[in-house]
Design a protein around this motif. Structure first.
Motif, PDB file in Angstrom:
ATOM      1  N   ASN A   5      49.093-108.778  24.574  1.00 33.04           N
ATOM      2  CA  ASN A   5      49.782-107.560  24.975  1.00 33.04           C
ATOM      3  C   ASN A   5      51.099-107.878  25.668  1.00 33.04           C
ATOM      4  O   ASN A   5      51.251-108.916  26.316  1.00 33.04           O
ATOM      5  N   ILE A   6      52.043-106.956  25.578  1.00 35.55           N
ATOM      6  CA  ILE A   6      53.218-106.984  26.432  1.00 35.55           C
ATOM      7  C   ILE A   6      52.786-106.509  27.815  1.00 35.55           C
ATOM      8  O   ILE A   6      52.237-105.418  27.963  1.00 35.55           O
ATOM      9  N   SER A 106      54.902 -93.819  31.504  1.00 33.32           N
ATOM     10  CA  SER A 106      53.833 -94.070  30.540  1.00 33.32           C
ATOM     11  C   SER A 106      53.554 -95.561  30.394  1.00 33.32           C
ATOM     12  O   SER A 106      52.400 -95.964  30.204  1.00 33.32           O
ATOM     13  N   LEU A 107      54.601 -96.385  30.488  1.00 32.80           N
ATOM     14  CA  LEU A 107      54.387 -97.835  30.475  1.00 32.80           C
ATOM     15  C   LEU A 107      53.498 -98.255  31.638  1.00 32.80           C
ATOM     16  O   LEU A 107      52.508 -98.987  31.451  1.00 32.80           O
ATOM     17  N   ARG A 108      53.847 -97.814  32.826  1.00 36.55           N
ATOM     18  CA  ARG A 108      53.082 -98.222  34.005  1.00 36.55           C
ATOM     19  C   ARG A 108      51.659 -97.683  33.958  1.00 36.55           C
ATOM     20  O   ARG A 108      50.713 -98.361  34.378  1.00 36.55           O
ATOM     21  N   GLU A 220      61.702 -94.705  22.059  1.00 36.48           N
ATOM     22  CA  GLU A 220      61.219 -95.416  20.868  1.00 36.48           C
ATOM     23  C   GLU A 220      60.757 -96.828  21.227  1.00 36.48           C
ATOM     24  O   GLU A 220      59.771 -97.336  20.671  1.00 36.48           O
ATOM     25  N   PHE A 221      61.445 -97.463  22.150  1.00 36.38           N
ATOM     26  CA  PHE A 221      61.055 -98.806  22.614  1.00 36.38           C
ATOM     27  C   PHE A 221      59.673 -98.770  23.249  1.00 36.38           C
ATOM     28  O   PHE A 221      58.826 -99.635  22.971  1.00 36.38           O
ATOM     29  N   VAL A 222      59.427 -97.796  24.081  1.00 44.28           N
ATOM     30  CA  VAL A 222      58.114 -97.688  24.735  1.00 44.28           C
ATOM     31  C   VAL A 222      57.025 -97.421  23.703  1.00 44.28           C
ATOM     32  O   VAL A 222      55.921 -97.985  23.785  1.00 44.28           O
ATOM     33  N   LEU A 226      53.644 -99.658  23.237  1.00 48.30           N
ATOM     34  CA  LEU A 226      52.321 -99.077  23.459  1.00 48.30           C
ATOM     35  C   LEU A 226      51.509 -98.983  22.177  1.00 48.30           C
ATOM     36  O   LEU A 226      50.284 -99.038  22.214  1.00 48.30           O
ATOM     37  N   THR A 227      52.189 -98.853  21.028  1.00 50.85           N
ATOM     38  CA  THR A 227      51.471 -98.775  19.756  1.00 50.85           C
ATOM     39  C   THR A 227      50.695-100.060  19.479  1.00 50.85           C
ATOM     40  O   THR A 227      49.576-100.026  18.958  1.00 50.85           O
TER      41      THR A 227
END
Length: 230
Positions: A5-6, A106-108, A220-222, A226-227
């Motif tokens: 994972n990132i 959403s990343l966090r 789009e990067f996020v 997450l995908t």
């Protein structure tokens, strides 16, 4: 490519997560005048082009190059730039790139740590964070003075990795709007080094610099990160 994972996203600010209304170029004009560059003519035009080409780099580094290593004039220009930018923050509406605040949250929420980085001074970065109400948005914020060297060196990305205790560079994704951002991510060995089309440089420039991805925006990067997250 690693299937890990990132765990860390390192995001540039102006042009990537923040729309600042072109304040960098406006502040540069004030700085160039303070440093004694003619208001018009070939020297000024070359300086403007250099600033565009080196967007994202530490501003003091840019002024040192423009002023042939004259440290006193470079420091004078850098102070004038910061003063002008700080003043303009109060005149122009500083806003997140559409969807940026929610994307970072959403990343966090998904367990990805976020570092916001800049080529500005620490003081100017703090002014931006205050204007946006972003002091608590990310896990970490870094200016070149916090890391050692600014872009295109790897220091900002690697400092974020160390401070946030991320295990390896192949767990890092970098996003920026300039070729300097791409250079930083590549030098640091990040797995994803993406360019966004919301800022200074276009898709052709970003790809030529070695971007692994070119995205429409931070949103789009996020989604990309997450995908693929398990």
């Amino acid at each position: 490519m690693s299937d890990k994972n990132i765990d860390l996203a390192v995001l540039d600010m102006a042009g990537t997560t923040v729309a600042d209304g072109g304040l960098v170029l406006r502040a540069f004009e004030a700085a160039a005048t303070a440093a004694g560059l003619a208001a018009e003519g070939p020297q000024r035009e070359r300086a403007r082009r250099y600033v565009l080409d080196t967007m994202g780099q530490s501003k003091i580094t840019v002024f040192r190059a423009l002023l042939d290593g004259d440290e006193d004039r470079a420091q004078l220009a850098n102070r004038a730039f910061e003063d002008a930018y700080d003043a303009l923050i109060d005149e122009v509406e500083i806003a997140p790139i559409p969807g940026a605040t929610e994307a970072i949250r959403s990343l966090r929420a998904a367990g990805v740590k976020v570092a916001l980085t800049t080529g500005f001074s620490r003081g100017t970065q703090d002014r931006l964070l205050t204007a946006l109400g972003w002091h608590d948005l990310a896990d970490l914020t870094l200016a070149p003075s916090d890391a050692g060297r600014g872009r295109p060196y790897p220091d900002l990305v690697l400092t974020a990795l160390l401070r946030l205790a991320v295990d390896a560079v192949d767990r890092v994704a970098v996003l920026g709007d300039t070729t300097s951002d791409i250079g930083t991510g590549l030098a640091a060995g990040a797995r994803i080094v993406a360019g966004t089309l919301t800022g200074a440089h276009d898709a052709e420039q970003l790809r030529a610099a070695g971007a692994t991805h070119v995205v429409g925006s931070v949103v789009e990067f996020v989604e990309l990160i997450l995908t693929g997250r398990t």
